[in-house]
Write a protein that holds these residues in place. Structure first.
Motif, short mmCIF file in Angstrom:
data_model
loop_
_atom_site.label_atom_id
_atom_site.label_comp_id
_atom_site.label_asym_id
_atom_site.label_seq_id
_atom_site.Cartn_x
_atom_site.Cartn_y
_atom_site.Cartn_z
N VAL A 65 0.83 -1.20 0.00
CA VAL A 65 0.00 0.00 0.00
C VAL A 65 0.87 1.25 0.00
N SER A 66 1.94 1.24 0.78
CA SER A 66 2.85 2.38 0.80
C SER A 66 3.51 2.58 -0.56
N LEU A 67 3.86 1.50 -1.21
CA LEU A 67 4.47 1.58 -2.53
C LEU A 67 3.49 2.16 -3.55
N VAL A 68 2.24 1.74 -3.49
CA VAL A 68 1.22 2.28 -4.41
C VAL A 68 1.01 3.76 -4.15
N LEU A 69 0.95 4.17 -2.90
CA LEU A 69 0.77 5.57 -2.56
C LEU A 69 1.94 6.41 -3.08
N PHE A 70 3.15 5.94 -2.87
CA PHE A 70 4.33 6.65 -3.36
C PHE A 70 4.35 6.71 -4.88
N ALA A 71 4.06 5.59 -5.53
CA ALA A 71 4.05 5.55 -6.99
C ALA A 71 2.97 6.48 -7.54
N GLY A 72 1.82 6.52 -6.90
CA GLY A 72 0.76 7.43 -7.33
C GLY A 72 1.17 8.88 -7.19
N PHE A 73 1.83 9.22 -6.10
CA PHE A 73 2.32 10.58 -5.90
C PHE A 73 3.33 10.96 -6.97
N VAL A 74 4.27 10.06 -7.25
CA VAL A 74 5.27 10.33 -8.29
C VAL A 74 4.60 10.47 -9.65
N LEU A 75 3.62 9.64 -9.93
CA LEU A 75 2.91 9.71 -11.20
C LEU A 75 2.20 11.05 -11.36
#
Length: 121
Positions: A65-75
């Motif tokens: 979940v943390s990885l998805v949140l970070f990837a979404g922010f970067v995107l």
């Protein structure tokens, strides 16, 4: 409904919507490629949620979940940066075109027999 099912359905709907926008020529190919890649990554993660956790562990993140949140922010950051770049580029082109039109109008009014009045705009 489980989150993994919702994620899978969302990924498939996004892919279908992008393909429909492409078919109607409402989305250019260069942007569609990015969104298709995102959809192709999201859909399998919903079908196989263990992939997300193992991917997160392999890059040193505590949870998927943390990885998805970070990837979404970067995107979102990258999309925003790209759109700012596109707007700046289009603004420069618009300014150049406006200057060119002003020069052409100026030259047209200088032609003999053309007072510039009644010209089509």
């Amino acid at each position: 409904m489980q989150l993994s099912t919702l994620t899978s359905i969302t990924g498939i709907v996004v892919l279908a919507y992008i393909l429909e926008l492409l078919r109607r020529q409402q989305l250019r190919e260069k942007y569609a490629a990015i969104w298709l890649c995102i959809g192709l990554v999201v859909a399998p993660l919903g079908f196989f949620p263990s992939l997300l956790d193992s991917t997160a562990r392999s890059v040193g993140v505590a949870s998927g979940v943390s990885l998805v949140l970070f990837a979404g922010f970067v995107l979102v950051l990258l999309v925003s940066l790209h759109l700012s770049w596109e707007a700046s580029r289009l603004e420069a082109k618009t300014r150049t075109l406006a200057e060119d039109i002003a020069l052409i109008r100026s030259r047209l009014t200088e032609l003999p027999g053309n007072s510039g009045e009644g010209s089509a705009r």
